[in-house]
Design a protein around this motif. Structure first.
Motif, PDB file in Angstrom:
ATOM      1  N   LYS A   1     -31.957 -25.373 -26.753  1.00 15.45           N
ATOM      2  CA  LYS A   1     -31.429 -24.245 -27.512  1.00 15.45           C
ATOM      3  C   LYS A   1     -29.937 -24.494 -27.722  1.00 15.45           C
ATOM      4  CE  LYS A   1     -34.762 -20.894 -25.903  1.00 15.45           C
ATOM      5  NZ  LYS A   1     -34.972 -19.599 -25.285  1.00 15.45           N
ATOM      6  N   TYR A   2     -29.507 -24.313 -28.948  1.00 15.71           N
ATOM      7  CA  TYR A   2     -28.094 -24.530 -29.242  1.00 15.71           C
ATOM      8  C   TYR A   2     -27.701 -23.726 -30.464  1.00 15.71           C
ATOM      9  CZ  TYR A   2     -29.875 -27.758 -32.796  1.00 15.71           C
ATOM     10  OH  TYR A   2     -30.538 -28.308 -33.861  1.00 15.71           O
ATOM     11  N   GLU A   3     -26.388 -23.586 -30.651  1.00 15.52           N
ATOM     12  CA  GLU A   3     -25.879 -22.900 -31.828  1.00 15.52           C
ATOM     13  C   GLU A   3     -24.925 -23.832 -32.561  1.00 15.52           C
ATOM     14  OE1 GLU A   3     -25.390 -21.451 -28.754  1.00 15.52           O
ATOM     15  OE2 GLU A   3     -23.260 -21.663 -28.384  1.00 15.52           O
ATOM     16  N   ILE A   4     -24.822 -23.614 -33.858  1.00 13.53           N
ATOM     17  CA  ILE A   4     -23.874 -24.350 -34.686  1.00 13.53           C
ATOM     18  C   ILE A   4     -22.868 -23.328 -35.189  1.00 13.53           C
ATOM     19  CG2 ILE A   4     -23.543 -25.709 -36.791  1.00 13.53           C
ATOM     20  CD1 ILE A   4     -26.529 -26.551 -36.469  1.00 13.53           C
ATOM     21  N   ILE A   5     -21.585 -23.581 -34.953  1.00 12.89           N
ATOM     22  CA  ILE A   5     -20.548 -22.642 -35.357  1.00 12.89           C
ATOM     23  C   ILE A   5     -19.554 -23.399 -36.237  1.00 12.89           C
ATOM     24  CG2 ILE A   5     -18.755 -21.058 -34.596  1.00 12.89           C
ATOM     25  CD1 ILE A   5     -20.282 -20.823 -31.945  1.00 12.89           C
TER      26      ILE A   5
ATOM     27  N   VAL B   1     -16.773 -14.243 -31.844  1.00 14.91           N
ATOM     28  CA  VAL B   1     -18.030 -14.733 -32.421  1.00 14.91           C
ATOM     29  C   VAL B   1     -18.658 -15.803 -31.530  1.00 14.91           C
ATOM     30  CG1 VAL B   1     -19.049 -15.993 -34.355  1.00 14.91           C
ATOM     31  CG2 VAL B   1     -17.481 -14.100 -34.778  1.00 14.91           C
ATOM     32  N   CYS B   2     -17.844 -16.685 -30.966  1.00 10.63           N
ATOM     33  CA  CYS B   2     -18.384 -17.706 -30.049  1.00 10.63           C
ATOM     34  C   CYS B   2     -19.052 -17.048 -28.846  1.00 10.63           C
ATOM     35  CB  CYS B   2     -17.277 -18.652 -29.594  1.00 10.63           C
ATOM     36  SG  CYS B   2     -16.701 -19.771 -30.871  1.00 10.63           S
ATOM     37  N   PHE B   3     -18.424 -16.026 -28.312  1.00  9.26           N
ATOM     38  CA  PHE B   3     -18.993 -15.317 -27.168  1.00  9.26           C
ATOM     39  C   PHE B   3     -20.313 -14.644 -27.548  1.00  9.26           C
ATOM     40  CE2 PHE B   3     -19.251 -11.538 -24.352  1.00  9.26           C
ATOM     41  CZ  PHE B   3     -19.457 -12.223 -23.160  1.00  9.26           C
ATOM     42  N   GLU B   4     -20.345 -13.983 -28.716  1.00 12.09           N
ATOM     43  CA  GLU B   4     -21.582 -13.345 -29.179  1.00 12.09           C
ATOM     44  C   GLU B   4     -22.682 -14.381 -29.410  1.00 12.09           C
ATOM     45  OE1 GLU B   4     -22.408 -10.090 -29.325  1.00 12.09           O
ATOM     46  OE2 GLU B   4     -20.477  -9.810 -28.339  1.00 12.09           O
ATOM     47  N   ALA B   5     -22.315 -15.522 -29.972  1.00 14.94           N
ATOM     48  CA  ALA B   5     -23.300 -16.590 -30.203  1.00 14.94           C
ATOM     49  C   ALA B   5     -23.881 -17.064 -28.876  1.00 14.94           C
ATOM     50  CB  ALA B   5     -22.641 -17.747 -30.945  1.00 14.94           C
TER      51      ALA B   5
ATOM     52  N   SER C   1     -31.206 -17.406 -28.810  1.00 11.93           N
ATOM     53  CA  SER C   1     -32.608 -17.209 -28.442  1.00 11.93           C
ATOM     54  C   SER C   1     -33.514 -18.139 -29.238  1.00 11.93           C
ATOM     55  CB  SER C   1     -33.023 -15.759 -28.673  1.00 11.93           C
ATOM     56  OG  SER C   1     -32.858 -15.426 -30.034  1.00 11.93           O
ATOM     57  N   ALA C   2     -33.039 -18.596 -30.386  1.00 13.31           N
ATOM     58  CA  ALA C   2     -33.833 -19.516 -31.196  1.00 13.31           C
ATOM     59  C   ALA C   2     -33.421 -20.944 -30.855  1.00 13.31           C
ATOM     60  CB  ALA C   2     -33.585 -19.236 -32.679  1.00 13.31           C
ATOM     61  N   ASN C   3     -34.153 -21.899 -31.351  1.00 12.86           N
ATOM     62  CA  ASN C   3     -33.782 -23.293 -31.111  1.00 12.86           C
ATOM     63  C   ASN C   3     -32.530 -23.689 -31.880  1.00 12.86           C
ATOM     64  OD1 ASN C   3     -35.818 -23.775 -29.301  1.00 12.86           O
ATOM     65  ND2 ASN C   3     -37.247 -24.492 -30.842  1.00 12.86           N
ATOM     66  N   ILE C   4     -32.313 -23.079 -33.040  1.00 21.75           N
ATOM     67  CA  ILE C   4     -31.124 -23.361 -33.831  1.00 21.75           C
ATOM     68  C   ILE C   4     -30.558 -22.046 -34.349  1.00 21.75           C
ATOM     69  CG2 ILE C   4     -30.162 -24.530 -35.857  1.00 21.75           C
ATOM     70  CD1 ILE C   4     -32.527 -26.447 -35.735  1.00 21.75           C
ATOM     71  N   THR C   5     -29.291 -21.818 -34.100  1.00 26.03           N
ATOM     72  CA  THR C   5     -28.605 -20.646 -34.621  1.00 26.03           C
ATOM     73  C   THR C   5     -27.341 -21.135 -35.310  1.00 26.03           C
ATOM     74  OG1 THR C   5     -29.412 -19.366 -32.750  1.00 26.03           O
ATOM     75  CG2 THR C   5     -27.631 -18.396 -34.031  1.00 26.03           C
ATOM     76  N   VAL C   6     -27.057 -20.639 -36.491  1.00 26.45           N
ATOM     77  CA  VAL C   6     -25.882 -21.051 -37.242  1.00 26.45           C
ATOM     78  C   VAL C   6     -24.987 -19.844 -37.466  1.00 26.45           C
ATOM     79  CG1 VAL C   6     -25.008 -22.071 -39.377  1.00 26.45           C
ATOM     80  CG2 VAL C   6     -27.166 -22.886 -38.394  1.00 26.45           C
ATOM     81  N   PHE C   7     -23.696 -19.994 -37.164  1.00 26.72           N
ATOM     82  CA  PHE C   7     -22.712 -18.933 -37.369  1.00 26.72           C
ATOM     83  C   PHE C   7     -21.595 -19.479 -38.244  1.00 26.72           C
ATOM     84  CE2 PHE C   7     -24.726 -17.994 -33.360  1.00 26.72           C
ATOM     85  CZ  PHE C   7     -24.926 -16.625 -33.407  1.00 26.72           C
TER      86      PHE C   7
END
Length: 85
Positions: free
Chosen positions: A4-8, A62-66, A71-77
């Motif tokens: 699980k990771y996010e892209i910011i 926003v980084c903290f909220e991300a 919860s998904a495998n990919i999240t983009v902000f």
């Protein structure tokens, strides 16, 4: 692998300690240094480019909220101001 990771994406982040010189200098930092030295602001051709800017406090929030909401495998902000300058 199921990571699980996010892209910011950060758009011209500025704040009290932005970088004013060198390879990692920010647009605001460069302009601030030129202004303090009473030099003309550098504008590259064609000169009609626009930029979006984001204050560091908004970026951190926003980084903290991300981080909290991953919860998904990919999240983009996208962290940017909708007004372009």
């Amino acid at each position: 692998f199921g990571f699980k990771y996010e892209i910011i994406y950060f758009f011209n982040v500025y704040g009290t300690k932005h970088i004013g010189s060198g390879e990692m200098a920010t647009v605001i930092g460069i302009f601030e240094n030129l202004y303090k030295k009473q030099l003309p602001l550098t504008v590259v051709k064609p000169g009609n480019q626009t930029r979006s800017f984001t204050h560091i406090n908004d970026t951190i929030a926003v980084c903290f909220e991300a981080w909290k909401k991953i919860s998904a495998n990919i999240t983009v902000f996208l962290i940017k101001n909708h007004t372009r300058f």
